[in-house]
Write a protein that holds these residues in place. Structure first.
Motif, PDB file in Angstrom:
ATOM      1  N   VAL A   1       0.847  -1.204   0.000  1.00  0.00           N
ATOM      2  CA  VAL A   1       0.000   0.000   0.000  1.00  0.00           C
ATOM      3  C   VAL A   1       0.878   1.249   0.000  1.00  0.00           C
ATOM      4  CG1 VAL A   1      -1.707   1.318   1.315  1.00  0.00           C
ATOM      5  CG2 VAL A   1      -1.977  -1.163   1.049  1.00  0.00           C
ATOM      6  N   ARG A   2       1.952   1.240   0.770  1.00  0.00           N
ATOM      7  CA  ARG A   2       2.871   2.391   0.773  1.00  0.00           C
ATOM      8  C   ARG A   2       3.476   2.609  -0.612  1.00  0.00           C
ATOM      9  NH1 ARG A   2       5.941   1.372   6.534  1.00  0.00           N
ATOM     10  NH2 ARG A   2       4.269   2.239   7.818  1.00  0.00           N
ATOM     11  N   CYS A   3       3.817   1.541  -1.277  1.00  0.00           N
ATOM     12  CA  CYS A   3       4.362   1.641  -2.638  1.00  0.00           C
ATOM     13  C   CYS A   3       3.320   2.262  -3.574  1.00  0.00           C
ATOM     14  CB  CYS A   3       4.781   0.270  -3.140  1.00  0.00           C
ATOM     15  SG  CYS A   3       5.329   0.253  -4.857  1.00  0.00           S
ATOM     16  N   LEU A   4       2.090   1.779  -3.499  1.00  0.00           N
ATOM     17  CA  LEU A   4       1.019   2.327  -4.342  1.00  0.00           C
ATOM     18  C   LEU A   4       0.817   3.811  -4.070  1.00  0.00           C
ATOM     19  CD1 LEU A   4      -1.594  -0.563  -4.102  1.00  0.00           C
ATOM     20  CD2 LEU A   4      -0.310   0.117  -6.144  1.00  0.00           C
ATOM     21  N   ARG A   5       0.884   4.200  -2.796  1.00  0.00           N
ATOM     22  CA  ARG A   5       0.679   5.609  -2.430  1.00  0.00           C
ATOM     23  C   ARG A   5       1.759   6.519  -3.003  1.00  0.00           C
ATOM     24  NH1 ARG A   5      -2.563   8.276  -2.166  1.00  0.00           N
ATOM     25  NH2 ARG A   5      -1.691   9.774  -0.734  1.00  0.00           N
ATOM     26  N   GLN A   6       2.920   5.978  -3.290  1.00  0.00           N
ATOM     27  CA  GLN A   6       4.011   6.797  -3.804  1.00  0.00           C
ATOM     28  C   GLN A   6       3.975   6.961  -5.321  1.00  0.00           C
ATOM     29  OE1 GLN A   6       7.835   5.780  -2.186  1.00  0.00           O
ATOM     30  NE2 GLN A   6       6.978   5.449  -0.157  1.00  0.00           N
ATOM     31  N   LEU A   7       3.112   6.216  -5.990  1.00  0.00           N
ATOM     32  CA  LEU A   7       2.997   6.349  -7.435  1.00  0.00           C
ATOM     33  C   LEU A   7       2.268   7.644  -7.776  1.00  0.00           C
ATOM     34  CD1 LEU A   7       1.888   2.721  -8.363  1.00  0.00           C
ATOM     35  CD2 LEU A   7       4.177   3.707  -8.559  1.00  0.00           C
ATOM     36  N   SER A   8       2.546   8.171  -8.948  1.00  0.00           N
ATOM     37  CA  SER A   8       1.812   9.352  -9.397  1.00  0.00           C
ATOM     38  C   SER A   8       0.400   8.931  -9.793  1.00  0.00           C
ATOM     39  CB  SER A   8       2.519   9.990 -10.589  1.00  0.00           C
ATOM     40  OG  SER A   8       2.326   9.197 -11.750  1.00  0.00           O
ATOM     41  N   ARG A   9      -0.469   9.900  -9.955  1.00  0.00           N
ATOM     42  CA  ARG A   9      -1.839   9.573 -10.343  1.00  0.00           C
ATOM     43  C   ARG A   9      -1.933   9.216 -11.825  1.00  0.00           C
ATOM     44  NH1 ARG A   9      -5.117  14.895  -8.739  1.00  0.00           N
ATOM     45  NH2 ARG A   9      -6.858  13.562  -9.229  1.00  0.00           N
ATOM     46  N   VAL A  10      -0.819   9.244 -12.518  1.00  0.00           N
ATOM     47  CA  VAL A  10      -0.787   8.799 -13.908  1.00  0.00           C
ATOM     48  C   VAL A  10      -0.776   7.267 -13.981  1.00  0.00           C
ATOM     49  CG1 VAL A  10       0.634   8.793 -16.004  1.00  0.00           C
ATOM     50  CG2 VAL A  10       0.380  10.893 -14.674  1.00  0.00           C
ATOM     51  N   SER A  11      -0.180   6.623 -12.966  1.00  0.00           N
ATOM     52  CA  SER A  11      -0.072   5.161 -12.938  1.00  0.00           C
ATOM     53  C   SER A  11      -1.290   4.542 -12.283  1.00  0.00           C
ATOM     54  CB  SER A  11       1.170   4.737 -12.150  1.00  0.00           C
ATOM     55  OG  SER A  11       2.329   5.226 -12.766  1.00  0.00           O
ATOM     56  N   CYS A  12      -1.821   3.530 -12.945  1.00  0.00           N
ATOM     57  CA  CYS A  12      -2.965   2.805 -12.390  1.00  0.00           C
ATOM     58  C   CYS A  12      -2.627   1.323 -12.310  1.00  0.00           C
ATOM     59  CB  CYS A  12      -4.206   3.013 -13.259  1.00  0.00           C
ATOM     60  SG  CYS A  12      -5.640   2.141 -12.613  1.00  0.00           S
ATOM     61  N   VAL A  13      -2.417   0.851 -11.100  1.00  0.00           N
ATOM     62  CA  VAL A  13      -2.217  -0.575 -10.878  1.00  0.00           C
ATOM     63  C   VAL A  13      -3.598  -1.171 -10.672  1.00  0.00           C
ATOM     64  CG1 VAL A  13      -1.175  -2.318  -9.398  1.00  0.00           C
ATOM     65  CG2 VAL A  13       0.042  -0.166  -9.837  1.00  0.00           C
ATOM     66  N   LYS A  14      -4.010  -2.043 -11.579  1.00  0.00           N
ATOM     67  CA  LYS A  14      -5.367  -2.573 -11.528  1.00  0.00           C
ATOM     68  C   LYS A  14      -5.555  -3.582 -10.399  1.00  0.00           C
ATOM     69  CE  LYS A  14      -6.544  -1.995 -16.362  1.00  0.00           C
ATOM     70  NZ  LYS A  14      -7.026  -2.705 -17.558  1.00  0.00           N
ATOM     71  N   GLU A  15      -4.719  -4.592 -10.375  1.00  0.00           N
ATOM     72  CA  GLU A  15      -4.841  -5.652  -9.372  1.00  0.00           C
ATOM     73  C   GLU A  15      -3.466  -6.199  -9.043  1.00  0.00           C
ATOM     74  OE1 GLU A  15      -8.309  -8.495  -9.307  1.00  0.00           O
ATOM     75  OE2 GLU A  15      -8.204  -8.074 -11.462  1.00  0.00           O
ATOM     76  N   ILE A  16      -3.335  -6.643  -7.802  1.00  0.00           N
ATOM     77  CA  ILE A  16      -2.132  -7.357  -7.390  1.00  0.00           C
ATOM     78  C   ILE A  16      -2.589  -8.616  -6.669  1.00  0.00           C
ATOM     79  CG2 ILE A  16      -0.015  -7.320  -6.025  1.00  0.00           C
ATOM     80  CD1 ILE A  16      -0.037  -4.269  -6.209  1.00  0.00           C
ATOM     81  N   ASP A  17      -2.235  -9.767  -7.198  1.00  0.00           N
ATOM     82  CA  ASP A  17      -2.523 -11.047  -6.556  1.00  0.00           C
ATOM     83  C   ASP A  17      -1.335 -11.393  -5.668  1.00  0.00           C
ATOM     84  OD1 ASP A  17      -4.795 -11.042  -8.116  1.00  0.00           O
ATOM     85  OD2 ASP A  17      -3.986 -12.447  -9.595  1.00  0.00           O
ATOM     86  N   ILE A  18      -1.605 -11.747  -4.407  1.00  0.00           N
ATOM     87  CA  ILE A  18      -0.534 -11.954  -3.437  1.00  0.00           C
ATOM     88  C   ILE A  18      -0.729 -13.285  -2.706  1.00  0.00           C
ATOM     89  CG2 ILE A  18       0.774 -10.845  -1.572  1.00  0.00           C
ATOM     90  CD1 ILE A  18      -1.177  -8.374  -2.206  1.00  0.00           C
ATOM     91  N   PRO A  19      -0.403 -14.369  -3.339  1.00  0.00           N
ATOM     92  CA  PRO A  19      -0.493 -15.642  -2.609  1.00  0.00           C
ATOM     93  C   PRO A  19       0.740 -15.833  -1.729  1.00  0.00           C
ATOM     94  CG  PRO A  19       0.262 -16.035  -4.834  1.00  0.00           C
ATOM     95  CD  PRO A  19      -0.026 -14.547  -4.727  1.00  0.00           C
ATOM     96  N   ALA A  20       0.577 -16.595  -0.661  1.00  0.00           N
ATOM     97  CA  ALA A  20       1.746 -17.044   0.088  1.00  0.00           C
ATOM     98  C   ALA A  20       2.453 -18.070  -0.793  1.00  0.00           C
ATOM     99  CB  ALA A  20       1.315 -17.663   1.419  1.00  0.00           C
ATOM    100  N   MET A  21       3.732 -18.233  -0.606  1.00  0.00           N
ATOM    101  CA  MET A  21       4.489 -19.162  -1.447  1.00  0.00           C
ATOM    102  C   MET A  21       3.929 -20.585  -1.366  1.00  0.00           C
ATOM    103  SD  MET A  21       6.623 -17.590  -3.283  1.00  0.00           S
ATOM    104  CE  MET A  21       7.541 -18.983  -3.911  1.00  0.00           C
ATOM    105  N   SER A  22       3.292 -20.926  -0.269  1.00  0.00           N
ATOM    106  CA  SER A  22       2.742 -22.279  -0.133  1.00  0.00           C
ATOM    107  C   SER A  22       1.358 -22.425  -0.772  1.00  0.00           C
ATOM    108  CB  SER A  22       2.654 -22.662   1.355  1.00  0.00           C
ATOM    109  OG  SER A  22       1.787 -21.763   2.038  1.00  0.00           O
ATOM    110  N   ASP A  23       0.744 -21.303  -1.180  1.00  0.00           N
ATOM    111  CA  ASP A  23      -0.573 -21.366  -1.838  1.00  0.00           C
ATOM    112  C   ASP A  23      -0.445 -22.009  -3.213  1.00  0.00           C
ATOM    113  OD1 ASP A  23      -1.954 -20.155   0.212  1.00  0.00           O
ATOM    114  OD2 ASP A  23      -1.893 -18.153  -0.688  1.00  0.00           O
ATOM    115  N   ARG A  24      -1.519 -22.610  -3.666  1.00  0.00           N
ATOM    116  CA  ARG A  24      -1.473 -23.247  -4.972  1.00  0.00           C
ATOM    117  C   ARG A  24      -1.391 -22.236  -6.111  1.00  0.00           C
ATOM    118  NH1 ARG A  24      -7.413 -25.756  -6.040  1.00  0.00           N
ATOM    119  NH2 ARG A  24      -8.556 -23.805  -5.993  1.00  0.00           N
ATOM    120  N   TYR A  25      -1.661 -20.952  -5.832  1.00  0.00           N
ATOM    121  CA  TYR A  25      -1.587 -19.919  -6.853  1.00  0.00           C
ATOM    122  C   TYR A  25      -0.195 -19.304  -6.978  1.00  0.00           C
ATOM    123  CZ  TYR A  25      -6.598 -20.132  -7.313  1.00  0.00           C
ATOM    124  OH  TYR A  25      -7.876 -20.564  -7.565  1.00  0.00           O
ATOM    125  N   ALA A  26       0.730 -19.681  -6.094  1.00  0.00           N
ATOM    126  CA  ALA A  26       2.068 -19.086  -6.116  1.00  0.00           C
ATOM    127  C   ALA A  26       2.859 -19.565  -7.323  1.00  0.00           C
ATOM    128  CB  ALA A  26       2.822 -19.404  -4.845  1.00  0.00           C
TER     129      ALA A  26
END
Length: 153
Positions: free
Chosen positions: A128-153
């Protein structure tokens, strides 16, 4: 012996409350904050969704999955609504979060307590801190964050 079906055991009140908190409250908060967001020099809306809101997540919790899936839809629609105001809208989609560990205890405490199976809250705060530091020109749509042990990692 088979496990009881949590959907069958859930009450209508429990399911309504989950949807109210996870979906409707997020929409209403953003609606109320919109005038302030428009006046901000670098506004950004970040929603906390979940991996369970992704397609084919395999998550069995019906109300939670529906609300998180719906929240991602809200994010996509709001992004279009707020584009003219240059207000980026992002969905963070984490897996299991080590929310029971006090933030002050540090990431290592969460990692050790959950044997690396849950994401330390500190990781989400850093994102969230990283996102807050971006300019309003940048739009990060989604970030998927699985734990390394998750099947989505």
């Amino acid at each position: 012996m088979s496990q009881p079906n949590s959907f069958e055991q859930s009450t209508l009140e429990e399911m309504e409350q989950i949807i109210q908190v996870n979906l409707l409250a997020a929409i209403l908060c953003t609606h109320r904050l919109l005038p302030n967001l428009k006046r901000s020099s670098n506004p950004r809306v970040v929603y906390m969704s979940s991996l369970s809101g992704l397609d084919n997540s395999g998550a069995p919790e019906v109300a939670n999955t529906a609300s998180k899936f719906g929240l991602r839809g809200v994010v996509h629609a709001l992004r279009e609504c707020l584009r003219e105001h240059r207000i980026p809208v992002t969905s963070l989609n984490p897996g299991s979060i080590a929310a029971e560990i006090a933030y002050e205890a540090g990431a290592e405490a969460a990692i050790q307590t959950y044997d690396s199976r849950q994401i330390p809250m500190q990781d989400l705060v850093l994102l969230v801190r990283c996102l807050r530091q971006l300019s309003r020109v940048s739009c990060v749509k989604e970030i998927d964050i699985p734990a390394m042990s998750d099947r989505y990692a």
